[in-house]
Design a protein around this motif. Sequence first.
Motif, PDB file in Angstrom:
ATOM      1  N   GLN A 118      71.897 -13.448  -2.232  1.00 59.82           N
ATOM      2  CA  GLN A 118      73.227 -13.803  -2.713  1.00 59.82           C
ATOM      3  C   GLN A 118      73.972 -12.582  -3.232  1.00 59.82           C
ATOM      4  O   GLN A 118      75.170 -12.409  -2.967  1.00 59.82           O
ATOM      5  CB  GLN A 118      73.132 -14.865  -3.807  1.00 59.82           C
ATOM      6  CG  GLN A 118      72.694 -16.215  -3.291  1.00 59.82           C
ATOM      7  CD  GLN A 118      72.637 -17.266  -4.374  1.00 59.82           C
ATOM      8  OE1 GLN A 118      71.920 -18.248  -4.254  1.00 59.82           O
ATOM      9  NE2 GLN A 118      73.391 -17.102  -5.438  1.00 59.82           N
ATOM     10  N   THR A 160      78.959 -18.116  -9.368  1.00 62.65           N
ATOM     11  CA  THR A 160      78.847 -19.084  -8.273  1.00 62.65           C
ATOM     12  C   THR A 160      77.475 -19.741  -8.231  1.00 62.65           C
ATOM     13  O   THR A 160      77.289 -20.737  -7.519  1.00 62.65           O
ATOM     14  CB  THR A 160      79.121 -18.412  -6.909  1.00 62.65           C
ATOM     15  OG1 THR A 160      78.243 -17.290  -6.743  1.00 62.65           O
ATOM     16  CG2 THR A 160      80.564 -17.943  -6.833  1.00 62.65           C
ATOM     17  N   ASN A 210      73.111 -27.214  -8.596  1.00 59.17           N
ATOM     18  CA  ASN A 210      73.140 -26.272  -7.474  1.00 59.17           C
ATOM     19  C   ASN A 210      72.622 -26.913  -6.192  1.00 59.17           C
ATOM     20  O   ASN A 210      71.836 -27.868  -6.226  1.00 59.17           O
ATOM     21  CB  ASN A 210      72.288 -25.038  -7.788  1.00 59.17           C
ATOM     22  CG  ASN A 210      72.968 -24.095  -8.766  1.00 59.17           C
ATOM     23  OD1 ASN A 210      73.901 -24.479  -9.465  1.00 59.17           O
ATOM     24  ND2 ASN A 210      72.499 -22.870  -8.829  1.00 59.17           N
ATOM     25  N   VAL A 211      73.100 -26.386  -5.084  1.00 54.73           N
ATOM     26  CA  VAL A 211      72.587 -26.794  -3.773  1.00 54.73           C
ATOM     27  C   VAL A 211      71.992 -25.564  -3.101  1.00 54.73           C
ATOM     28  O   VAL A 211      72.425 -24.436  -3.340  1.00 54.73           O
ATOM     29  CB  VAL A 211      73.703 -27.396  -2.891  1.00 54.73           C
ATOM     30  CG1 VAL A 211      74.239 -28.674  -3.487  1.00 54.73           C
ATOM     31  CG2 VAL A 211      74.842 -26.406  -2.695  1.00 54.73           C
ATOM     32  N   LYS A 212      70.988 -25.781  -2.282  1.00 57.43           N
ATOM     33  CA  LYS A 212      70.313 -24.680  -1.600  1.00 57.43           C
ATOM     34  C   LYS A 212      70.489 -24.819  -0.102  1.00 57.43           C
ATOM     35  O   LYS A 212      70.213 -25.878   0.460  1.00 57.43           O
ATOM     36  CB  LYS A 212      68.829 -24.671  -1.958  1.00 57.43           C
ATOM     37  CG  LYS A 212      68.573 -24.453  -3.448  1.00 57.43           C
ATOM     38  CD  LYS A 212      67.083 -24.418  -3.763  1.00 57.43           C
ATOM     39  CE  LYS A 212      66.849 -24.179  -5.261  1.00 57.43           C
ATOM     40  NZ  LYS A 212      65.415 -24.139  -5.606  1.00 57.43           N
ATOM     41  N   HIS A 222      84.731 -26.007 -13.461  1.00 57.81           N
ATOM     42  CA  HIS A 222      84.843 -25.513 -12.081  1.00 57.81           C
ATOM     43  C   HIS A 222      86.133 -24.717 -11.904  1.00 57.81           C
ATOM     44  O   HIS A 222      86.134 -23.647 -11.270  1.00 57.81           O
ATOM     45  CB  HIS A 222      84.824 -26.677 -11.088  1.00 57.81           C
ATOM     46  CG  HIS A 222      83.553 -27.469 -11.108  1.00 57.81           C
ATOM     47  ND1 HIS A 222      82.363 -26.965 -11.546  1.00 57.81           N
ATOM     48  CD2 HIS A 222      83.299 -28.758 -10.729  1.00 57.81           C
ATOM     49  CE1 HIS A 222      81.420 -27.878 -11.438  1.00 57.81           C
ATOM     50  NE2 HIS A 222      81.966 -28.979 -10.952  1.00 57.81           N
ATOM     51  N   ASN A 258      77.880 -25.661  -5.793  1.00 54.18           N
ATOM     52  CA  ASN A 258      78.724 -25.878  -4.617  1.00 54.18           C
ATOM     53  C   ASN A 258      80.224 -25.957  -4.918  1.00 54.18           C
ATOM     54  O   ASN A 258      81.019 -25.345  -4.208  1.00 54.18           O
ATOM     55  CB  ASN A 258      78.272 -27.127  -3.860  1.00 54.18           C
ATOM     56  CG  ASN A 258      78.983 -27.273  -2.528  1.00 54.18           C
ATOM     57  OD1 ASN A 258      79.060 -26.325  -1.762  1.00 54.18           O
ATOM     58  ND2 ASN A 258      79.528 -28.447  -2.282  1.00 54.18           N
ATOM     59  N   ASP A 266      71.406 -20.273  -3.335  1.00 55.53           N
ATOM     60  CA  ASP A 266      71.215 -21.233  -4.419  1.00 55.53           C
ATOM     61  C   ASP A 266      72.488 -21.202  -5.254  1.00 55.53           C
ATOM     62  O   ASP A 266      72.634 -20.382  -6.151  1.00 55.53           O
ATOM     63  CB  ASP A 266      69.991 -20.832  -5.247  1.00 55.53           C
ATOM     64  CG  ASP A 266      69.689 -21.833  -6.363  1.00 55.53           C
ATOM     65  OD1 ASP A 266      70.442 -22.815  -6.510  1.00 55.53           O
ATOM     66  OD2 ASP A 266      68.704 -21.610  -7.102  1.00 55.53           O
ATOM     67  N   PHE A 291      81.346 -22.323  -5.511  1.00 58.67           N
ATOM     68  CA  PHE A 291      81.115 -21.460  -4.353  1.00 58.67           C
ATOM     69  C   PHE A 291      82.042 -21.834  -3.195  1.00 58.67           C
ATOM     70  O   PHE A 291      82.732 -20.974  -2.634  1.00 58.67           O
ATOM     71  CB  PHE A 291      79.661 -21.568  -3.909  1.00 58.67           C
ATOM     72  CG  PHE A 291      79.313 -20.711  -2.715  1.00 58.67           C
ATOM     73  CD1 PHE A 291      78.941 -19.384  -2.890  1.00 58.67           C
ATOM     74  CD2 PHE A 291      79.362 -21.218  -1.430  1.00 58.67           C
ATOM     75  CE1 PHE A 291      78.631 -18.582  -1.797  1.00 58.67           C
ATOM     76  CE2 PHE A 291      79.049 -20.434  -0.335  1.00 58.67           C
ATOM     77  CZ  PHE A 291      78.682 -19.119  -0.518  1.00 58.67           C
ATOM     78  N   SER A 292      82.078 -23.102  -2.835  1.00 59.31           N
ATOM     79  CA  SER A 292      82.846 -23.522  -1.659  1.00 59.31           C
ATOM     80  C   SER A 292      84.346 -23.400  -1.897  1.00 59.31           C
ATOM     81  O   SER A 292      85.086 -22.927  -1.020  1.00 59.31           O
ATOM     82  CB  SER A 292      82.491 -24.966  -1.271  1.00 59.31           C
ATOM     83  OG  SER A 292      82.732 -25.859  -2.349  1.00 59.31           O
TER      84      SER A 292
END
Length: 528
Positions: free
Chosen positions: A467, A456, A24-26, A215, A34, A31, A37-38
């Motif tokens: 979120q 996500t 994960n990226v914050k 993914h 990526n 959180d 989510f992206s």
Amino acid sequence: MSNKVPDDSGRSEYNTSYKVGQDNVKFLGLDVLNPVFSTSAIIIFAFIIGSILFPTDASAILSGAKNWAINNFDWFFMVSGNIFVLFCLALIVLPFGKIRLGGKEAKSDHSTMSWFSMLFAAGMGIGLMFWSVAEPVAYYTGWYGTPFNAIANTPEAKDLAMGATMFHWGLHPWAIYAVVGLSLAFFAYNKGLPLTIRSAFYPLFGEKVWGGIGHFIDVISVIATIFGLATSLGFGAQQATSGLNFLFDIPNTLTTQIIVICAVTAVAIISVARGLEGGVKLLSNINMIIAAVLALFIVIVGHTGEIFLAIGSFFLNYVENVIPLSNWIGREDETFYHGWTVFYWAWWISWSPFVGMFIARVSRGRTVREFVVAVLLVPTVVSIVWMAIFGGSALEQAEAGVGALANGISDSSLAMFQMFASMPLTSITSFVAIVLVLVFFVTSSDSGSLVIDGITAGGKTDAPMIQRVFWAVLEGIIAIALLIGGGSEALGAIQAAAITIGLPFTFLMLIMCISLWKGLKSDMHLYK
């Protein structure tokens, strides 16, 4: 938190060093995983912008894709739906049913009534409000085809209307939800994998599920869920405003629809911010109480004896027609077959990531047998009773030539209110129905937000509250943007996209059945 399963568990083939949230990226208080989510965000916004700027073209393209999937893969949807039902029934009677989600000593997190209320409200509570009157009358009067091309407004059409309505709301859709929900619950609670769609494929793909394959699976799940929720919210706002116009003469305008969506979204934000216990669970319990009161009122003020007879009629006609309606060979009732049944199967499958994952989240501590009975058989029985009360009363009015339903369905969003108009205390029952519709939409929105947030976030169930709020707000914004940009045409385009996604997810669900079977088989030695 590591998901590594202890070596002495006898389940070493599921050992994985993957940790929830490790990739994960914050940023900006979020959180997220990526890649999921992206990619999901880019695809969602591209579809939305395209549908708003070019609603007619988007509708034509996506409707074409939907029709192509339904017309060319009708057999595939039908065969798969039958497989899911048989698979779930087998799990009830086979020794696998003894396996407990979370291990032999696991305890359930929720009371049986609250558990059932949540899974039912997320699964199809709002659909039963919308279609319990409109659908059987539509089949009886031939509004959009009749089952097996029966002659409309005849006793045969009435019997088939009962059977076909239950076929679409009985074992098959709930089996679809049960397959996804049980797979996710088992691999999360018994194998220590993240509570996200990709985990159900670990037995077949191994560590690859943490990469591109996983993914891809999760992105499809997010897109299907957000599209399904946004279109339901948009169409639901149109139904609610139709009811408000019918009851209070409030103008059924775009402005009213936007106000309704804003109100639903605001309540959903509060609910989702309160979490599962203080939000979805509370609202689901309220839903079931209001629904029970409304149904009881109809039984009392309606023709009580005939309603009880209708329960038996709906059940018998369902049993009599479930196999013929499950057949895909040599069907000549193409309008009904493609326009209703295959459409429904694709729609249920497109909703299965959302509903299945939510059911999994609230089902720790249940045995496999308890799970399947509660998700497959109990909702089917409740649906029979509900359809008999509302659909049976509506069919009685249509057959007797009473009220607006005597002329068939003019507007499906008004059908329930038109039925109430021929009963005592119309204003009260209609108002209660509008409240119930809106509360059901809130529970769909906030439970959907919890699910999308979990996917996500790479399976994290304790991601930042912002979120969950983000996804609840986004659902409302998408619905409003589509209504403003293209109205029903834009909503229909996104709905078509969600249904089209049902085709690849059907393949994934068949693989999921194999994966779940392998997983359950590996745990049987613990229950001897």
